[in-house]
Design a protein around this motif. Structure first.
Motif, PDB file in Angstrom:
ATOM      1  N   THR A 331       0.845  -1.187   0.000  1.00 32.15           N
ATOM      2  CA  THR A 331       0.000   0.000   0.000  1.00 32.15           C
ATOM      3  C   THR A 331       0.886   1.244   0.000  1.00 32.15           C
ATOM      4  N   HIS A 332       0.801   2.051  -1.037  1.00 33.99           N
ATOM      5  CA  HIS A 332       1.690   3.209  -1.150  1.00 33.99           C
ATOM      6  C   HIS A 332       0.970   4.356  -1.833  1.00 33.99           C
ATOM      7  N   LEU A 333       1.558   5.525  -1.713  1.00 33.62           N
ATOM      8  CA  LEU A 333       1.034   6.734  -2.333  1.00 33.62           C
ATOM      9  C   LEU A 333       1.849   7.075  -3.579  1.00 33.62           C
ATOM     10  N   GLY A 334       1.558   8.238  -4.146  1.00 28.93           N
ATOM     11  CA  GLY A 334       2.160   8.613  -5.419  1.00 28.93           C
ATOM     12  C   GLY A 334       3.635   8.917  -5.368  1.00 28.93           C
ATOM     13  N   ASP A 355       4.304  -4.666  -9.981  1.00 30.66           N
ATOM     14  CA  ASP A 355       3.104  -4.606  -9.138  1.00 30.66           C
ATOM     15  C   ASP A 355       2.836  -3.169  -8.703  1.00 30.66           C
ATOM     16  N   SER A 356       1.576  -2.850  -8.464  1.00 35.34           N
ATOM     17  CA  SER A 356       1.243  -1.585  -7.805  1.00 35.34           C
ATOM     18  C   SER A 356      -0.144  -1.638  -7.190  1.00 35.34           C
ATOM     19  N   HIS A 357      -0.230  -1.229  -5.921  1.00 33.16           N
ATOM     20  CA  HIS A 357      -1.518  -1.085  -5.228  1.00 33.16           C
ATOM     21  C   HIS A 357      -2.207   0.238  -5.586  1.00 33.16           C
ATOM     22  N   TYR A 358      -1.524   1.100  -6.309  1.00 31.67           N
ATOM     23  CA  TYR A 358      -1.974   2.495  -6.442  1.00 31.67           C
ATOM     24  C   TYR A 358      -3.427   2.642  -6.901  1.00 31.67           C
ATOM     25  N   PRO A 359      -3.922   1.819  -7.847  1.00 31.98           N
ATOM     26  CA  PRO A 359      -5.330   1.985  -8.228  1.00 31.98           C
ATOM     27  C   PRO A 359      -6.314   1.785  -7.080  1.00 31.98           C
ATOM     28  N   TRP A 360      -5.891   1.093  -6.021  1.00 32.32           N
ATOM     29  CA  TRP A 360      -6.768   0.893  -4.866  1.00 32.32           C
ATOM     30  C   TRP A 360      -6.750   2.084  -3.913  1.00 32.32           C
ATOM     31  N   GLN A 361      -5.764   2.959  -4.049  1.00 35.74           N
ATOM     32  CA  GLN A 361      -5.644   4.079  -3.113  1.00 35.74           C
ATOM     33  C   GLN A 361      -6.421   5.282  -3.635  1.00 35.74           C
ATOM     34  N   THR A 362      -7.471   5.658  -2.943  1.00 33.50           N
ATOM     35  CA  THR A 362      -8.310   6.787  -3.370  1.00 33.50           C
ATOM     36  C   THR A 362      -7.770   8.115  -2.869  1.00 33.50           C
ATOM     37  N   GLU A 363      -6.805   8.073  -1.951  1.00 33.70           N
ATOM     38  CA  GLU A 363      -6.241   9.310  -1.391  1.00 33.70           C
ATOM     39  C   GLU A 363      -4.768   9.401  -1.746  1.00 33.70           C
ATOM     40  N   ASP A 364      -4.298  10.639  -1.897  1.00 35.70           N
ATOM     41  CA  ASP A 364      -2.887  10.862  -2.189  1.00 35.70           C
ATOM     42  C   ASP A 364      -2.487  12.212  -1.620  1.00 35.70           C
ATOM     43  N   LEU A 366      -0.359  14.214  -3.504  1.00 38.05           N
ATOM     44  CA  LEU A 366       0.166  14.929  -4.661  1.00 38.05           C
ATOM     45  C   LEU A 366      -0.899  15.840  -5.262  1.00 38.05           C
ATOM     46  N   THR A 367      -0.435  16.880  -5.959  1.00 36.46           N
ATOM     47  CA  THR A 367      -1.370  17.797  -6.609  1.00 36.46           C
ATOM     48  C   THR A 367      -2.052  17.145  -7.806  1.00 36.46           C
ATOM     49  N   ALA A 368      -1.424  16.116  -8.386  1.00 43.28           N
ATOM     50  CA  ALA A 368      -2.010  15.399  -9.524  1.00 43.28           C
ATOM     51  C   ALA A 368      -1.715  13.913  -9.375  1.00 43.28           C
ATOM     52  N   ARG A 369      -2.736  13.077  -9.548  1.00 43.47           N
ATOM     53  CA  ARG A 369      -2.548  11.629  -9.466  1.00 43.47           C
ATOM     54  C   ARG A 369      -1.812  11.115 -10.700  1.00 43.47           C
ATOM     55  N   HIS A 370      -1.097  10.011 -10.505  1.00 44.95           N
ATOM     56  CA  HIS A 370      -0.499   9.317 -11.635  1.00 44.95           C
ATOM     57  C   HIS A 370      -1.618   8.688 -12.475  1.00 44.95           C
ATOM     58  N   VAL A 371      -1.430   8.680 -13.780  1.00 36.65           N
ATOM     59  CA  VAL A 371      -2.432   8.139 -14.696  1.00 36.65           C
ATOM     60  C   VAL A 371      -1.787   7.039 -15.539  1.00 36.65           C
ATOM     61  N   ALA A 396      -4.432  17.268   5.968  1.00 39.45           N
ATOM     62  CA  ALA A 396      -5.671  16.566   6.327  1.00 39.45           C
ATOM     63  C   ALA A 396      -5.387  15.122   6.737  1.00 39.45           C
ATOM     64  N   LEU A 397      -4.514  14.450   6.001  1.00 41.00           N
ATOM     65  CA  LEU A 397      -4.193  13.061   6.335  1.00 41.00           C
ATOM     66  C   LEU A 397      -3.340  12.982   7.596  1.00 41.00           C
ATOM     67  N   HIS A 398      -2.581  14.031   7.867  1.00 33.46           N
ATOM     68  CA  HIS A 398      -1.825  14.083   9.121  1.00 33.46           C
ATOM     69  C   HIS A 398      -2.767  14.320  10.302  1.00 33.46           C
ATOM     70  N   ARG A 399      -3.779  15.146  10.110  1.00 29.02           N
ATOM     71  CA  ARG A 399      -4.757  15.372  11.188  1.00 29.02           C
ATOM     72  C   ARG A 399      -5.457  14.069  11.544  1.00 29.02           C
ATOM     73  N   ARG A 400      -5.744  13.256  10.555  1.00 27.90           N
ATOM     74  CA  ARG A 400      -6.353  11.953  10.832  1.00 27.90           C
ATOM     75  C   ARG A 400      -5.441  11.121  11.726  1.00 27.90           C
ATOM     76  N   TRP A 401      -4.146  11.162  11.456  1.00 25.71           N
ATOM     77  CA  TRP A 401      -3.165  10.435  12.279  1.00 25.71           C
ATOM     78  C   TRP A 401      -3.144  11.008  13.694  1.00 25.71           C
TER      79      TRP A 401
END
Length: 432
Positions: A331-334, A355-364, A366-371, A396-401
């Protein structure tokens, strides 16, 4: 020291732990938690250039990262070869195995050395991103230059639930608990991203059900490369049974059994290429596995190996021994996906789609997702990694943490499974 050299000295290091939404994907240990911890590393030079890296965010990784971060100011951002030694010096400790504990990636026995290298990887990537931005070169150029303009990735298929039993973000994928569900998942991933090869995370259902899923994929996607990864959940006899049932349908079988000894036996008797990201994850593990022909494909992972340079060293060793190479994913981000793509672009013999989990990750962050285009990512020629942090999303993701009570700050697939089944115990190996 001249002004250019001074500008490339590290002035500051920022660490931002996050909790990122993760779907209810199943594996042999349990199910992914609703949120998974990741750590974003930022390295800032005296010249005001900032680069980014990413790794696991569990407490053990975060504690090591804080120690390393404190030692980096004043060091040249270009001295990435010394990072592993610096980390060993300031973190101390010996690589003592911690039997039976997973290192947030189903990667085999956990050691202090593996943890340290996984943290070093984020600092190395951040330094290379910073250096690339400072001198106007992409990271792949700092690694010697790309040998391909695009990198192919594979669809990563999972048995999964429709939603988490308690909390978490919802998606529209629905459940996939039988061959029809897996095929539907594969069709959607192929349709949305153009993937031409497919990997199924196994070790979840009884082997005959996973055999049926692979056969259904072969019928739905004739001639396409297929892989199956039960994360060492099978016995030698079960692995050989599966090989006998699937025959030539598999491009390779990944970690069907646990440990080099069992892998060597299956490789000798099975007749299907075996891949691993569990029994070969450090340099000392290579000699025995290669000498016994226990693996035919190594799935490199720059987090495990300590960065992009060490990944290239692994690739050279595999090339010298005639062992194939592909790339593992967790599980990784961009940021990590950008780093994976840059190093993959520089490896001459990349024999299989990564391999890449990236399509499963709805959050990132980055200012632009990889396509993905036709299952491939274009290798960026922009300075550094070619990505930009979205500060608002990062916060926002840090506040969740920060708001978490500590329950989700450690990845624990078994604990997540116990939310649905209080009696769940991580199955022994082999499970079947």
């Amino acid at each position: 020291m001249n002004s250019v050299q001074s500008a490339l000295l590290i002035e500051d290091v920022r660490l931002t732990p996050l909790l990122v939404a993760d779907p209810p994907l199943l594996n042999t240990q349990g199910v992914h938690q609703p949120y998974t911890p990741r750590l974003i590393v930022e390295v800032v030079t005296r010249g005001g250039v900032t680069g980014v890296g990413e790794t696991y965010g569990d407490t053990a990784y975060l504690d090591l990262a804080r120690t390393i971060a404190g030692a980096l100011p004043g060091h040249p951002v270009s001295h990435v070869n010394g990072l592993a030694h610096l980390a060993e010096q300031v973190c101390g400790g010996s690589p003592t195995p911690d039997e039976g504990v997973d290192a947030a990636g189903l990667r085999g026995v956990r050691t202090a050395d593996k943890l340290r290298l996984s943290v070093v990887s984020a600092f190395e990537v951040a330094c290379l991103d910073t250096l690339g931005k400072a001198v106007g070169l992409p990271v792949h150029a700092l690694l010697g230059g790309k040998v391909r303009d695009t990198v192919e990735y594979s669809a990563y298929l999972f048995h999964r639930w429709a939603e988490h039993p308690a909390g978490g973000e919802r998606d529209d994928w629905g459940a996939a608990l039988d061959p029809a569900g897996i095929v539907a998942q594969a069709r959607r991933l192929a349709g949305e991203h153009g993937f031409g090869s497919f990997k199924l995370k196994g070790g979840v259902l009884e082997p005959d059900l996973e055999i049926a899923a692979v056969r259904a994929l072969a019928e739905a996607f004739p001639g396409r490369p297929l892989r199956l990864d039960p994360n060492g959940a099978w016995s030698v006899d079960t692995a050989l049974y599966v090989v006998g049932q699937l025959g030539g349908l598999l491009e390779y079988l990944e970690d069907p059994v646990s440990g080099t000894d069992r892998m060597a036996e299956v490789a000798a008797r099975g007749g299907v290429p075996l891949a691993t990201n569990m029994c070969v994850t450090t340099l000392p593990e290579i000699a025995g596995a290669f000498a016994r022909a226990a693996v035919q494909v190594v799935l490199c992972d720059h987090h495990y190996w300590g960065g992009l340079h060490r990944t290239r060293e692994l690739a050279a060793i595999c090339r010298a021994h005639g062992v194939g190479l592909s790339m593992h994913s967790n599980t990784h981000l961009g940021i990590s996906l950008a780093a994976m793509t840059h190093v993959a672009a520089t490896v001459p013999e990349l024999h299989h789609a990564c391999d890449s989990h990236y399509p499963w990750q709805t959050e990132d962050v980055l200012t632009a997702r990889h396509v993905f285009d036709g299952g491939r990512l274009t290798v960026s020629d922009a300075p550094g990694l070619g990505v930009e942090l979205d500060r608002e999303r990062l916060a926002a993701l840090h506040r969740r943490w920060l708001d978490d009570d500590g329950t989700l700050r450690e990845r624990d697939d078994a604990a997540a499974m116990r939310r649905a089944d209080p009696d769940w115990v991580t199955p022994p190996v082999p499970r079947w």
